[in-house]
Design a protein around this motif. Sequence first.
Motif, PDB file in Angstrom:
ATOM      1  N   PHE A  13       0.943  -1.347  -0.004  1.00 21.06           N
ATOM      2  CA  PHE A  13       0.117  -0.113   0.051  1.00 21.06           C
ATOM      3  C   PHE A  13       0.802   1.242  -0.006  1.00 21.06           C
ATOM      4  O   PHE A  13       1.953   1.307   0.760  1.00 21.06           O
ATOM      5  CB  PHE A  13      -0.762   0.007   1.310  1.00 21.06           C
ATOM      6  CG  PHE A  13      -1.980  -1.104   1.134  1.00 21.06           C
ATOM      7  CD1 PHE A  13      -3.440  -0.506   0.408  1.00 21.06           C
ATOM      8  CD2 PHE A  13      -1.882  -2.249   1.462  1.00 21.06           C
ATOM      9  CE1 PHE A  13      -4.262  -1.705   0.359  1.00 21.06           C
ATOM     10  CE2 PHE A  13      -2.874  -2.960   1.431  1.00 21.06           C
ATOM     11  CZ  PHE A  13      -4.225  -2.910   0.544  1.00 21.06           C
ATOM     12  N   GLU A  14       0.376   2.225  -0.830  1.00 21.18           N
ATOM     13  CA  GLU A  14       1.174   3.587  -0.947  1.00 21.18           C
ATOM     14  C   GLU A  14       0.430   4.778  -0.817  1.00 21.18           C
ATOM     15  O   GLU A  14      -0.853   4.574  -1.317  1.00 21.18           O
ATOM     16  CB  GLU A  14       1.988   3.403  -2.620  1.00 21.18           C
ATOM     17  CG  GLU A  14       2.918   2.266  -2.669  1.00 21.18           C
ATOM     18  CD  GLU A  14       3.627   2.225  -4.077  1.00 21.18           C
ATOM     19  OE1 GLU A  14       3.024   3.022  -4.763  1.00 21.18           O
ATOM     20  OE2 GLU A  14       4.588   1.549  -4.070  1.00 21.18           O
ATOM     21  N   ALA A  15       1.050   5.696  -0.311  1.00 23.79           N
ATOM     22  CA  ALA A  15       0.197   7.041  -0.103  1.00 23.79           C
ATOM     23  C   ALA A  15       0.816   8.080  -1.198  1.00 23.79           C
ATOM     24  O   ALA A  15       2.016   7.944  -1.305  1.00 23.79           O
ATOM     25  CB  ALA A  15       0.282   7.471   1.158  1.00 23.79           C
ATOM     26  N   PRO A  16       0.038   8.985  -1.555  1.00 24.48           N
ATOM     27  CA  PRO A  16       0.633   9.846  -2.411  1.00 24.48           C
ATOM     28  C   PRO A  16       1.558  10.845  -1.489  1.00 24.48           C
ATOM     29  O   PRO A  16       1.450  10.957  -0.647  1.00 24.48           O
ATOM     30  CB  PRO A  16      -0.727  10.774  -2.832  1.00 24.48           C
ATOM     31  CG  PRO A  16      -1.829  10.264  -2.205  1.00 24.48           C
ATOM     32  CD  PRO A  16      -1.388   9.082  -1.470  1.00 24.48           C
ATOM     33  N   ALA A  17       2.566  11.336  -2.228  1.00 23.34           N
ATOM     34  CA  ALA A  17       3.597  12.149  -1.507  1.00 23.34           C
ATOM     35  C   ALA A  17       4.191  12.946  -2.524  1.00 23.34           C
ATOM     36  O   ALA A  17       4.196  12.671  -3.801  1.00 23.34           O
ATOM     37  CB  ALA A  17       4.770  11.023  -1.167  1.00 23.34           C
ATOM     38  N   THR A  18       4.892  14.091  -2.134  1.00 27.50           N
ATOM     39  CA  THR A  18       5.638  14.759  -3.018  1.00 27.50           C
ATOM     40  C   THR A  18       7.019  15.103  -2.430  1.00 27.50           C
ATOM     41  O   THR A  18       7.423  14.835  -1.209  1.00 27.50           O
ATOM     42  CB  THR A  18       5.115  16.387  -2.831  1.00 27.50           C
ATOM     43  OG1 THR A  18       4.983  16.852  -1.562  1.00 27.50           O
ATOM     44  CG2 THR A  18       3.736  16.552  -3.414  1.00 27.50           C
ATOM     45  N   LYS A  19       8.040  15.348  -3.594  1.00 27.03           N
ATOM     46  CA  LYS A  19       9.357  15.287  -3.195  1.00 27.03           C
ATOM     47  C   LYS A  19      10.110  16.531  -3.666  1.00 27.03           C
ATOM     48  O   LYS A  19       9.709  17.089  -4.748  1.00 27.03           O
ATOM     49  CB  LYS A  19      10.254  14.297  -3.823  1.00 27.03           C
ATOM     50  CG  LYS A  19       9.774  12.600  -3.153  1.00 27.03           C
ATOM     51  CD  LYS A  19      10.317  11.638  -4.154  1.00 27.03           C
ATOM     52  CE  LYS A  19       9.716  10.463  -3.952  1.00 27.03           C
ATOM     53  NZ  LYS A  19      10.501   9.395  -4.725  1.00 27.03           N
ATOM     54  N   ALA A  20      10.941  17.245  -2.753  1.00 29.94           N
ATOM     55  CA  ALA A  20      11.360  18.386  -3.291  1.00 29.94           C
ATOM     56  C   ALA A  20      12.879  18.052  -4.125  1.00 29.94           C
ATOM     57  O   ALA A  20      13.389  16.943  -3.639  1.00 29.94           O
ATOM     58  CB  ALA A  20      11.878  19.193  -2.039  1.00 29.94           C
ATOM     59  N   ASP A  21      12.923  18.659  -5.236  1.00 29.92           N
ATOM     60  CA  ASP A  21      14.137  18.163  -6.003  1.00 29.92           C
ATOM     61  C   ASP A  21      15.421  19.060  -5.535  1.00 29.92           C
ATOM     62  O   ASP A  21      16.428  19.210  -6.328  1.00 29.92           O
ATOM     63  CB  ASP A  21      13.728  18.355  -7.476  1.00 29.92           C
ATOM     64  CG  ASP A  21      13.494  19.974  -7.911  1.00 29.92           C
ATOM     65  OD1 ASP A  21      13.671  20.665  -7.030  1.00 29.92           O
ATOM     66  OD2 ASP A  21      13.177  20.241  -9.286  1.00 29.92           O
ATOM     67  N   GLY A  22      15.329  19.993  -4.725  1.00 29.75           N
ATOM     68  CA  GLY A  22      16.252  21.057  -4.099  1.00 29.75           C
ATOM     69  C   GLY A  22      16.499  22.124  -5.058  1.00 29.75           C
ATOM     70  O   GLY A  22      17.333  22.882  -4.513  1.00 29.75           O
ATOM     71  N   ALA A  23      15.644  22.307  -6.168  1.00 27.13           N
ATOM     72  CA  ALA A  23      15.502  23.626  -6.886  1.00 27.13           C
ATOM     73  C   ALA A  23      14.503  24.337  -6.511  1.00 27.13           C
ATOM     74  O   ALA A  23      14.059  25.184  -7.311  1.00 27.13           O
ATOM     75  CB  ALA A  23      15.848  23.405  -8.302  1.00 27.13           C
ATOM     76  N   GLY A  24      13.807  23.787  -5.663  1.00 23.61           N
ATOM     77  CA  GLY A  24      12.322  24.786  -5.461  1.00 23.61           C
ATOM     78  C   GLY A  24      11.113  24.035  -6.116  1.00 23.61           C
ATOM     79  O   GLY A  24      10.262  24.579  -5.711  1.00 23.61           O
ATOM     80  N   ASN A  25      11.347  23.039  -6.752  1.00 29.56           N
ATOM     81  CA  ASN A  25      10.337  22.270  -7.362  1.00 29.56           C
ATOM     82  C   ASN A  25       9.925  21.078  -6.674  1.00 29.56           C
ATOM     83  O   ASN A  25      10.747  20.447  -5.960  1.00 29.56           O
ATOM     84  CB  ASN A  25      10.538  21.810  -9.003  1.00 29.56           C
ATOM     85  CG  ASN A  25      11.090  23.028  -9.692  1.00 29.56           C
ATOM     86  OD1 ASN A  25      10.350  24.166  -9.868  1.00 29.56           O
ATOM     87  ND2 ASN A  25      12.057  22.878 -10.292  1.00 29.56           N
TER      88      ASN A  25
END
Length: 114
Positions: A13-25
């Motif tokens: 089971f996986e939940a939605p997640a956001t990751k920062a790319d280090g450049a503000g995105n």
Amino acid sequence: MTVAGQLRHRLRFEAPATKADGAGNFEAGWQEEFTVSARLQPRYGGEAVIASRLTGTQPVLITVRRSSQSRRIISGWRAVDAHTGVVYAISSPAADMEQDGAFLEFIATTGRGD
């Protein structure tokens, strides 16, 4: 009535997640939460139009043991079959259909391009 011997699939089971790319995105992705044994029961399939294309969809009923982990599953999460890699988009909240407190059931769909 569901019995433990019917939980023949391993689902992650996986939940939605956001990751920062280090450049503000930020990138949308998935965060693995846990893996459990589950029962998959196919339901009547259908067709949906996604991105102007006709796509076959297959609803399934997912049954898992009730636990502190499985009670966290909500619509918007997804389940991935650990052996086949098939992705199931969870589209309903948990329900204790047998009302015995032992198992939870979710409606999910595969074939949507998730």
